[in-house]
Write a protein that holds these residues in place. Structure first.
Motif, PDB file in Angstrom:
ATOM      1  N   ASN A 186      16.468 -54.205  48.329  1.00  0.00           N
ATOM      2  CA  ASN A 186      17.351 -55.283  47.517  1.00  0.00           C
ATOM      3  C   ASN A 186      18.292 -54.655  46.796  1.00  0.00           C
ATOM      4  N   ASP A 187      18.831 -53.308  46.913  1.00  0.00           N
ATOM      5  CA  ASP A 187      19.845 -52.995  46.509  1.00  0.00           C
ATOM      6  C   ASP A 187      19.885 -52.441  45.008  1.00  0.00           C
ATOM      7  N   ARG A 188      18.743 -52.343  44.527  1.00  0.00           N
ATOM      8  CA  ARG A 188      18.147 -52.300  43.195  1.00  0.00           C
ATOM      9  C   ARG A 188      18.658 -50.822  42.657  1.00  0.00           C
ATOM     10  N   ARG A 200      17.218 -42.967  39.737  1.00  0.00           N
ATOM     11  CA  ARG A 200      17.195 -43.029  41.189  1.00  0.00           C
ATOM     12  C   ARG A 200      16.298 -42.094  41.932  1.00  0.00           C
ATOM     13  N   ASN A 237       9.626 -46.099  38.372  1.00  0.00           N
ATOM     14  CA  ASN A 237      10.793 -46.951  38.683  1.00  0.00           C
ATOM     15  C   ASN A 237      11.057 -47.231  40.044  1.00  0.00           C
ATOM     16  N   SER A 263      20.687 -48.487  43.806  1.00  0.00           N
ATOM     17  CA  SER A 263      21.935 -47.941  43.513  1.00  0.00           C
ATOM     18  C   SER A 263      22.733 -48.478  42.412  1.00  0.00           C
ATOM     19  N   LYS A 264      22.104 -49.369  41.424  1.00  0.00           N
ATOM     20  CA  LYS A 264      22.607 -49.695  40.293  1.00  0.00           C
ATOM     21  C   LYS A 264      22.163 -48.791  39.237  1.00  0.00           C
ATOM     22  N   LEU A 265      21.230 -48.068  39.450  1.00  0.00           N
ATOM     23  CA  LEU A 265      20.418 -46.804  38.320  1.00  0.00           C
ATOM     24  C   LEU A 265      21.148 -45.443  38.511  1.00  0.00           C
ATOM     25  N   SER A 266      20.863 -44.860  37.296  1.00  0.00           N
ATOM     26  CA  SER A 266      21.590 -43.514  37.170  1.00  0.00           C
ATOM     27  C   SER A 266      20.940 -42.841  38.272  1.00  0.00           C
ATOM     28  N   ASP A 298      14.949 -49.415  49.614  1.00  0.00           N
ATOM     29  CA  ASP A 298      15.896 -49.889  48.578  1.00  0.00           C
ATOM     30  C   ASP A 298      16.547 -51.086  49.320  1.00  0.00           C
ATOM     31  N   ASP A 347      10.931 -53.575  47.064  1.00  0.00           N
ATOM     32  CA  ASP A 347      12.237 -53.109  47.526  1.00  0.00           C
ATOM     33  C   ASP A 347      12.053 -52.558  49.089  1.00  0.00           C
TER      34      ASP A 347
END
Length: 407
Positions: free
Chosen positions: A289-291, A300, A363, A293-296, A287, A368
């Motif tokens: 790109n820190d993508r 995730r 997902n 961490s914004k998912l449920s 992760d 990433d």
């Protein structure tokens, strides 16, 4: 007038006698003990030495008396003289201070049900227990119906000797079982406990726990009979296996955990040192790109699981992959140079079209991924040093937006 104790002793259903502790002299015996001798047209002897075939001198009684006092003998099995007959008897001995109370059981007629009743309290502490009695000198094993039910055999097909019992025990467990039981007998121990697998009538191995205790002893303290239980612990073993797997393998990804991987890493590093072969380690940030961490949490987890399975399929059989943080993996590449490592890892961050489709569906996005590479011995001579170097390279790559960085 007789005291209540004297009357109870006189008319108790079990043959019994009282011996003076200091001399071995028979002080008294009850009616049923007397009848036992009357049946053979004989009268009871007046000393332990003349009553017991195994006693050759007064010192033999003193040695036995000492064992009774310190609790090392509760049941004594010996040949008792009744006239010109020698009857094998079991004597339950109780120290009463200046005397010893001996209750007599004719072991030639003792059956399994009597033993089960005697040890009922012990039996009630067990669940699904199978009871057995083993006579050490004859090597005769007697099994209760509960053993037959537990092992799924007809009662007449249950083991009748140590050798027959051992044929049912798993080959990997026979030696351990024999050692524990042999030590129990050789050292005159009171209890033993051992776990092993045993073959059932439907040809499957059942995990059991065997608990045995000395049931009767000879006047010299040697064990004559052992009684015990076999308990089904297959559910317990299944739980232990599950917990071991949880400690070894990450529940989400199925990859090795950090602790489990460390053993494999150190083994491979040792080979590299001895054989002078290259070895590289890669830290894989899933992760960068820190993508994620914004998912449920559920989404995730699916993404991490998809990425881990994809990477595992891309590595070689000798490579070792572990999940060391929630969104980070550690990959050890034995016998691999930095150049070869970069080639392998390039295939990971550049999936084929069909692989991309699977990743996106889960997902996961290979864009990433950020991978830091460390080499032995240039970047470290221990697993900890290599892991730290690879982590620093991955952090540098994340800061510079590069997917593969060599430390």
């Amino acid at each position: 007038m007789d005291t209540p104790f004297e009357l109870a002793f006189k008319y108790m259903p079990t043959p019994a006698f009282i011996i003076e502790s200091s001399t071995g002299k028979l002080l008294s015996y009850n009616r049923n003990f007397d009848i036992l001798f009357e049946n053979f047209n004989a009268t009871p002897s007046d000393t332990w030495e003349s009553l017991c075939e195994d006693a050759t001198s007064p010192e033999n009684w003193q040695q036995l008396n000492q064992k009774i006092q310190n609790g090392s003998i509760e049941r004594c099995e010996s040949l008792i003289r009744i006239g010109d007959k020698l009857i094998n008897m079991q004597l339950e001995m109780r120290h009463l201070g200046e005397s010893v109370l001996a209750c007599v059981y004719n072991t030639d007629h003792m059956d399994l049900s009597a033993a089960e009743n005697t040890l009922l309290k012990f039996a009630l502490t067990e669940s699904s227990a199978g009871l057995w009695i083993w006579e050490t000198e004859s090597d005769l094993v007697s099994c209760s119906k509960s053993i037959a039910t537990l092992l799924n055999y007809p009662l007449d097909k249950t083991p009748r000797s140590t050798a027959e019992w051992h044929t049912l025990v798993h080959p990997d467990d026979v030696r351990k079982l024999a050692r524990v039981v042999n030590e129990h007998v050789a050292l005159n121990q009171d209890y033993y406990e051992v776990e092993y697998r045993i073959l059932t009538g439907d040809q499957r191995y059942l995990w059991v726990k065997e608990r045995g205790r000395s049931y009767t002893k000879g006047p010299d303290g040697s064990i004559k009979k052992v009684i015990g239980f076999v308990v089904d612990i297959s559910h317990q073993k299944a739980l232990e296996e599950h917990l071991r797997n949880q400690a070894t393998f990450d529940e989400l990804t199925g990859l090795l955990t950090r602790g489990a991987a460390l053993t494999h890493f150190k083994k491979q590093l040792g080979l590299a040192k001895r054989q002078y072969t290259p070895l590289t380690m890669a830290k894989i940030n899933l992760d960068a790109n820190d993508r994620l961490s914004k998912l449920s949490l559920e989404t995730r987890n699916i993404a991490i699981q998809t990425s881990a399975r994809y990477i595992y399929k891309k590595i070689r059989e000798a490579d070792v992959l572990a999940r060391v943080e929630p969104d980070k993996l550690l990959l050890l590449l034995p016998n691999t140079s930095v150049r070869d490592a970069k080639t392998l890892l390039s295939h990971i961050i550049n999936p084929k079209e069909d692989e991309k489709a699977i990743l996106f569906e889960g997902n996961s996005d290979p864009m990433d991924f950020c991978i830091g590479i460390a080499a032995f011995p240039e970047d470290g001579e221990t697993i900890e040093e290599l892991a730290l170097s690879a982590n620093q390279a991955a952090e540098n790559g994340q800061a510079k937006c590069k997917q593969i960085v060599v430390n």
